[in-house]
Scaffold this motif. Sequence first.
Motif, PDB file in Angstrom:
ATOM      1  N   ALA A  72       0.812  -1.262   0.065  1.00  0.00           N
ATOM      2  CA  ALA A  72      -0.077   0.006  -0.003  1.00  0.00           C
ATOM      3  C   ALA A  72       0.913   1.253  -0.034  1.00  0.00           C
ATOM      4  N   ARG A  97       3.914  -1.577   5.201  1.00  0.00           N
ATOM      5  CA  ARG A  97       2.762  -1.206   4.551  1.00  0.00           C
ATOM      6  C   ARG A  97       2.159  -2.470   3.728  1.00  0.00           C
ATOM      7  N   PHE A 103      -1.483   3.808   6.132  1.00  0.00           N
ATOM      8  CA  PHE A 103      -1.865   2.161   6.058  1.00  0.00           C
ATOM      9  C   PHE A 103      -2.304   1.572   7.532  1.00  0.00           C
TER      10      PHE A 103
END
Length: 122
Positions: free
Chosen positions: A24, A76, A29
Amino acid sequence: QAQLVESGGGLLQAGGSLRLSCAASGMMFSIHAMGWFRQPPGKPRELVAALNSGGDTHYADSVKGRFTISRDNAKRTVYLQMNSLKPEDTAVYYCAAGYYNDYPIEADFHSWGQGTQVTVSS
């Protein structure tokens, strides 16, 4: 703008294992719930697993005991470990980010990846 990129799909035989990853960017996140959905050929998209920011998990009955969702906030990235795969697990798998309270539904997720194909042969 949030961006989700899935990887790890492929073709394998029934009984095998695969780990999907979703990286991401462009979003905070750690505060988001993350989910994995899938769309089998000719069927609607369905929830596979979800993990909220507090670490609570939800699984579809069809994958309980075989799939595990996890996240690494430092990287993430959210993962979907899939074991004991069956031909009926064949689908395009999508990563999604959102927020939910009690039980995740598709409408709770506002950002989606492009999907990665998983094909399980018998």
